[in-house]
Structure formats: C-alpha cells, structure tokens
Design a protein around this motif. Structure first.
Motif, PDB file in Angstrom:
ATOM      1  N   SER A   1       0.846  -1.195   0.000  1.00  0.00           N
ATOM      2  CA  SER A   1       0.000   0.000   0.000  1.00  0.00           C
ATOM      3  C   SER A   1       0.880   1.243   0.000  1.00  0.00           C
TER       4      SER A   1
ATOM      5  N   GLU B   1       0.251  -4.507   5.065  1.00  0.00           N
ATOM      6  CA  GLU B   1       0.785  -5.742   4.514  1.00  0.00           C
ATOM      7  C   GLU B   1       2.150  -5.527   3.884  1.00  0.00           C
TER       8      GLU B   1
ATOM      9  N   HIS C   1       2.446 -11.548   0.967  1.00  0.00           N
ATOM     10  CA  HIS C   1       1.785 -12.809   1.268  1.00  0.00           C
ATOM     11  C   HIS C   1       2.124 -13.805   0.164  1.00  0.00           C
TER      12      HIS C   1
ATOM     13  N   THR D   1      -6.415 -10.032  12.058  1.00  0.00           N
ATOM     14  CA  THR D   1      -6.484  -9.569  10.671  1.00  0.00           C
ATOM     15  C   THR D   1      -5.762 -10.536   9.739  1.00  0.00           C
ATOM     16  N   ALA D   2      -4.628 -11.066  10.207  1.00  0.00           N
ATOM     17  CA  ALA D   2      -3.857 -12.009   9.386  1.00  0.00           C
ATOM     18  C   ALA D   2      -4.660 -13.277   9.100  1.00  0.00           C
TER      19      ALA D   2
ATOM     20  N   GLU E   1      -7.853 -13.562   8.922  1.00  0.00           N
ATOM     21  CA  GLU E   1      -8.934 -13.237   7.987  1.00  0.00           C
ATOM     22  C   GLU E   1      -8.410 -13.144   6.559  1.00  0.00           C
ATOM     23  N   GLN E   2      -7.266 -12.481   6.401  1.00  0.00           N
ATOM     24  CA  GLN E   2      -6.737 -12.228   5.068  1.00  0.00           C
ATOM     25  C   GLN E   2      -6.155 -13.486   4.429  1.00  0.00           C
ATOM     26  N   ILE E   3      -5.498 -14.336   5.241  1.00  0.00           N
ATOM     27  CA  ILE E   3      -4.787 -15.474   4.662  1.00  0.00           C
ATOM     28  C   ILE E   3      -5.742 -16.471   4.012  1.00  0.00           C
TER      29      ILE E   3
ATOM     30  N   ILE F   1      -8.577 -15.616   2.664  1.00  0.00           N
ATOM     31  CA  ILE F   1      -9.114 -14.956   1.467  1.00  0.00           C
ATOM     32  C   ILE F   1      -8.154 -15.145   0.299  1.00  0.00           C
ATOM     33  N   TYR F   2      -6.849 -14.911   0.571  1.00  0.00           N
ATOM     34  CA  TYR F   2      -5.848 -15.067  -0.473  1.00  0.00           C
ATOM     35  C   TYR F   2      -5.641 -16.535  -0.850  1.00  0.00           C
TER      36      TYR F   2
ATOM     37  N   MET G   1       1.227 -14.963   5.625  1.00  0.00           N
ATOM     38  CA  MET G   1       0.699 -13.601   5.659  1.00  0.00           C
ATOM     39  C   MET G   1       1.678 -12.765   6.465  1.00  0.00           C
TER      40      MET G   1
ATOM     41  N   PHE H   1       2.556  -9.075   7.809  1.00  0.00           N
ATOM     42  CA  PHE H   1       2.238  -7.678   8.096  1.00  0.00           C
ATOM     43  C   PHE H   1       3.459  -7.024   8.739  1.00  0.00           C
TER      44      PHE H   1
END
Length: 656
Positions: free
Chosen positions: A21, A38, A41, A107-108, A110-112, A114-115, A124, A126
């Motif tokens: 980002s 992030e 990942h 958060t990790a 949740e994101q892992i 998804i990816y 993941m 961060f």
C-alpha cells in the motif's frame, strides 16, 4: 537442521503477490497501532484434496494459536493427521503490545484464507506480525526459494553515503539479534544525511541461534538490492529485516513532563490495586478443595473434572520466560536432549550466567492427560521440599509448550549406571547411600510431608543422582494425595509393570504400601545390577523377585549381588544380606506385612540385623506359571515410561 519438506518446496517456488500500500506514516504515536500494513503474502501451488477436512483443521490451528499469541506474542500449533494435517506458526514484533498483537493476528487469519482458501500452505506478512501454515512441519526452516525483498520510497540525495550507513546499520542489528534471542532494533546517523536510518531484525522463535544468523545473513543480501532507496525489506521463511528513514518501531520518549509523571504514578498504583483485587479473586476462585481433588485423583474409576491451567494455580520459585528457556536449550536442539518420555522430552539448559537446568517440555496438546500431569507435578513438587527430592526451579506456562525447569542432575538417572555402559561404576557404599536416600525421600512423601503423597512410579529411571551420587526422587506426574481419614483409594492403576504391587495392579487398591513394594523392587535391582525381568536368562532367573526369593529360601541370598561388586574391599556381607531381607519384606504379597517407609529407614540405619522373617508370597508362583506378567491384569493400567509403554513424563537422563 532438517531438510525442507517436499510439500514446502512447491510453496517456496510460489511467486509472492506483494501488495504494498501507500507508504505508511510510521511516526511515534501514543494511541494503539497494530501495524497491519501488509508487507507480503504467498500461497502454495498445491491445493488440498479434501477442502472440508483441511479447512476444519486450519480453523482449529488458528484457534489454538490465538491462546498463546495474545499473551506471549508467539505460538505454534498443529492439528489433524496425514495429508490433511495443519501446522501453524504466528509471531508478533517484540515492540508490539499484546492488544495490538492480537489485532494484527486476527487480521492475518482473515486475510490469509481470502488469499489462499484451499492451498496446503500460505504466509501472511504484516509489519506487526507473521502467520504461516503448512500441511507438514516447517518450524525449523530458515530459508526457502520463495524469499523476496520489497523496496519503496524515493532515492537518497547522497546514495553512496546512504548505502555505507545502511550497511553499518544492518551489521549492527544482525549482531544484536544474534545476542538478543533473534530480535533487535537500532538507528544510526551520519553527517551529510538529513535523517537517521532505522533498522529492525526479527527471527522466528523456533529457529536455533545459528539458523537465525544464517537467515539474517541471507536477508541482508536481499535487502541490499534496495540500497539508495530510503526503505527496504527482506522477507524469508525464518526472518524479517527492514531499514527505513522513517521511525517505524516504537522508541520510548525521553521527555518526562510533570503530567506524564503523574500519569505514570497513577497507572502504577492503579495497577497494584488491580493486581491485589485479582489475587483476592483467585484465592476464592481456586480453593484448596480443588487442589486436593486434582491431586488425589478420581475415585471408583471416575474421571477428574477438566482443569484449565493458569499461572495463578501454581507455587514456584521462579516463573521462566519461554524465550530464555528456548535460548538455554539452543531452541530445544536434539544435541541438548537428555531424556524422553511419551508426552515430552527433557533438555539440558545452560543459561547466560552459566547455571545449568533440566527443562522438561510437555506437549499438552498431544493428550489431555498431560495437562493433568503438568498441574499435578507443578503443584505437588512445589509444595514439598526435601534433600532427596528433585527440586523444581520453576515453570513456564506462556509459550507453545508447557515447560518445567528442574535442578540439573549431572550424573543422570540411576538406571543408566545400573543397566547402561557408564564410565562410573557404582560401589557398594554408593549403592547403599542411594538405597538409604531413596528411603528417606519416600518416608518424607508418605508420612512426613504436609500432605501424604503417594508417588506411584518408583523405579531406577526416576531416581536421579547429583554430583556426589546422592539420590533424588523425580517425576511426580502420577503422584496422588492420600487422605488422612482414608485407608485406601481406588483409582485407575498407574505405574510401571514389574514395580507395581499386585493388589494395586489387579484391583486398583492404592495405599502407601504400593510405594513400599516398588521401593523393594528397586532395592533388588540396585543390589543385583539387573532389571526386574530379563528374558535372556534361564527360566529360574528370568524374574528378579522370584530368583531373589529362591536364593533367600536356600540361604544363598548373597549370590544375588552384582558380579561387578565381588572383590570390592568395602563390600560388607552382613549389610548386603540385611538390605536384601528388607527388600523382600517390602515386596510381601500382603500389604499389611510390608513395613512403612519410616520403618525401612530405621532398619537400614540400625546396627541390628534381626528383623521379621519374610514369607514366600503366593503370587510368585502365579508369575512363574504364567511366564511372568500375563497373570496380572494390566488392562486398566495408566501408561508409564518403560520399554513396554512410553508415557510417563520421567526425567530420565542419558549422558552425552
């Protein structure tokens, strides 16, 4: 270090999708900052063949990880079997608060998914935390082919000076991390640069010191590709390295204004008051009744209630930090292992001040019984003290495993000297002192301690020897409190086949005479230098107890003596015959005919050799008829650390 697993290799070849980002404004803040920007990942190239089972195991691992990550900032866990099993590791940066660590980890997770919804491995990364899972263990992996670097921001106006300064910074934090359990931060300034350069290095806590150093060396090469740019990161399997002109980690402020001092004082006194209230709550929340019930065990074959382990439940001399134990044992290196049982291993630990200790690592997630034994052993051994009991230095409940820390016994366990090939031959004088010391320790447990305690697993492997070969009883995982107002307990059988009294092995009838029987078997082994059963010998000698009785009845008891002692100038024939007679009294088939341990101590220290004459127990004939052990029903016996069953958490040392 083990070779990377085959399923990790495809993952290593996966191209990390580095989604960076906009450059975050890493300035010093007073409010919480979980640092969930992030860094990168990655997903394995292989999908699971059973998405439902794999996803469920992954979900379970994530829930197991959160229990430790929220209190220690680090956790490992595993769940499932075969190709659908999941191994997970989570770790937060050391400068992150536990609250922010929990947010980053949440958060990790949740994101892992998804990816990487169906892949057998994923990471993941961060700024504040790291999460990885695989379908095979990877905890000791330092490097892989999927490593990467991330370079952002604009070029320095003095690239040569910047690069030289950054290189010095990286060398500095790598050196500090090597000495500081794999984590270091630093900053460096140089005349001609507008701002200092900040650096941070962090290794996974499962790596050895050497593996961490290897990973950081490789990461340094990766991040140098970012030189001339003002921000660079290196991402590898075992470590994370970053430099930046932004202050991206927490630095305590040097200002101490009156308002801040007031806030600090208020927070300190408020915290003390809160702790006091919590202590009062815990005292009433965990009364002695629960402690008593836990240690005395289930009656009439009833199971004890589920028990949640908390630090407040224990008494200890010292609460150890997980990282300090990890460093002391060289990350639980195989070369430091000095013993092993069914639910854990024992490692030699060497602390920075040179102090040595024995660190027992229990895998609590492996069995519900281990939690029980951990609670039992910590509570019980911290409640009693005696020169012939191994001393508990402390414990660690905050980490991926439950750990017990004992005084280190340099001469290991008695069985290694009796039955193993050791450089130190035990003389009769040394053996007698071991027999007497063990009797003193058992008399204290059974009759003299604040609680009447039954050990239930007295054997050579559980007798440790200090520098002077003095005996110390170890392994209280199967111990039970014995109520003052009861003549016996009826429980599931626990102990080691061959050392267990017949009334206990058959009926679960538990009294202090069970320890007396085990002690008698131990004494026969010490005198003879052989195990309770040896199938390589003739049928008449195969069972030690039967052989000893036959020799005693034929007035040939001295023939039981270890051949290695024959010819020794200090060998005392009368003393040996007395000890054998005491051992046979302790192994009487009827519990009432066995002496109390306090009486055993008195007989051993008495100058007289005139005692009650033991009688031949009927169960010996049953043993002979059935070839030893099959006539006794051990179907309900709790497992123990013998060649037959490896489950008791013994501190059984092996010399290296």
């Amino acid at each position: 270090m083990r070779r990377p697993n085959s399923n990790i290799v495809p993952f290593s070849l996966a191209l990390y999708l580095l989604l960076i980002s906009a450059v975050p404004n890493f300035v010093l803040r007073t409010k919480a900052d979980p640092r969930i920007t992030e860094a990168g990942h990655g997903c394995s190239l292989i999908n699971t063949t059973n998405p439902s089972a794999f996803s469920e195991n992954r979900k379970t691992v994530f829930s197991l990880l959160v229990k430790n990550i929220s209190s220690t900032g680090f956790a490992t866990a595993s769940h499932g079997n075969g190709k659908d099993s999941v191994y997970g590791l989570a770790q937060c940066r050391n400068d992150l608060s536990m609250e922010d660590c929990s947010k980053c980890y949440a958060t990790a997770t949740e994101q892992i998914v998804i990816y990487c919804p169906f892949e057998i491995g994923a990471r993941m990364i961060f700024e504040g935390c790291f999460l990885r899972y695989e379908n095979e263990t990877f905890f000791d992996q330092a490097l892989d082919g999927g490593n990467s670097n991330v370079c952002i921001s604009y070029s320095s106006s003095s690239p040569k000076l910047f690069n030289e300064t950054a290189l010095r910074l990286l060398a500095d934090i790598k050196s500090k991390a090597f000495k500081n359990e794999g984590f270091a931060t630093s900053k460096i300034s140089a005349k001609g640069l507008q701002t200092p350069i900040y650096g941070l290095a962090m290794c996974r806590r499962t790596l050895t010191t050497n593996s961490c150093d290897v990973c950081l060396q490789h990461a340094t090469k990766l991040v140098q590709r970012c030189f001339s740019l003002q921000d660079g990161r290196a991402l590898d399997a075992g470590c994370y390295l970053r430099y930046s002109t932004l202050a991206f980690f927490s630095i305590p402020s040097s200002s101490s204004s009156p308002s801040k001092i007031v806030l600090i004082l208020v927070g300190t006194f408020g915290g003390v008051a809160l702790i006091a209230l919590l202590m009062v709550f815990l005292i009433f929340r965990h009364p002695f009744r629960k402690f008593y019930t836990k240690l005395s065990g289930p009656r009439q074959h009833e199971e004890a209630e589920a028990y949640f382990i908390t630090e407040e439940d224990f008494r200890w001399d010292h609460l150890f930090n997980y990282d300090s134990l990890r460093v002391a044992t060289k990350n639980f290196d195989a070369n430091m292992k000095i013993g092993e049982g069914g639910f854990g291993q024992v490692y030699k630990g060497i602390f920075r001040d040179g102090q040595e200790a024995a660190v027992k690592k229990l895998f609590v997630q492996k069995s519900s019984r281990v939690s029980d034994e951990f609670v039992t052993e910590v509570k019980l051994i911290s409640a009693v003290r005696h020169r012939n009991l191994v001393r508990l230095l402390g414990c660690c409940t905050r980490g991926p495993e439950k750990l017990l820390v004992y005084e280190f016994m340099p001469n290991m366990s008695l069985d290694k000297h009796l039955f193993g090939n050791t450089a130190k031959q035990l003389s009769w004088k040394m053996r007698f002192e071991i027999i007497l010391g063990t009797a003193h320790g058992l008399a204290y447990l059974n009759e003299e301690s604040p609680f009447r305690i039954l050990h239930r697993d007295i054997k050579a492997a559980n007798i440790l020897l200090d520098n002077d070969f003095h005996a110390k009883i170890a392994d209280f995982g199967l111990a039970r409190l014995f109520p003052e107002d009861q003549t016996h307990l009826t429980t599931r059988v626990g102990g080691t086949i061959g050392y267990t009294a017949p009334e206990y092995a058959i009926h679960g009838h538990l009294t202090d005479k069970v320890d007396v029987y085990s002690y008698g078997m131990l004494v026969l082994e010490v005198v003879s230098g052989r195990k309770y059963i040896d199938s390589t010998l003739s049928a008449q000698m195969e069972l030690l107890l039967e052989w000893a009785w036959n020799l005693y009845e034929n007035k040939e008891a001295f023939s039981l003596v270890d051949r290695r002692l024959i010819g020794e100038p200090e060998l005392n024939r009368e003393e040996i015959l007395k000890v054998i007679q005491i051992a046979l009294l302790c192994t009487q088939g009827t519990p009432e005919l066995r002496p109390l341990m306090s009486k055993v101590v008195s007989m051993l220290t008495s100058n007289t050799t005139v005692f009650a004459q033991p009688s031949r127990p009927a169960f010996i004939d049953n043993y002979s008829t059935s070839k030893g052990l099959s006539s006794v029903n051990f179907g309900q016996m709790e497992p123990s650390s013998t060649a037959t069953s490896q489950a008791t958490l013994s501190i059984s040392f092996e010399p290296r």
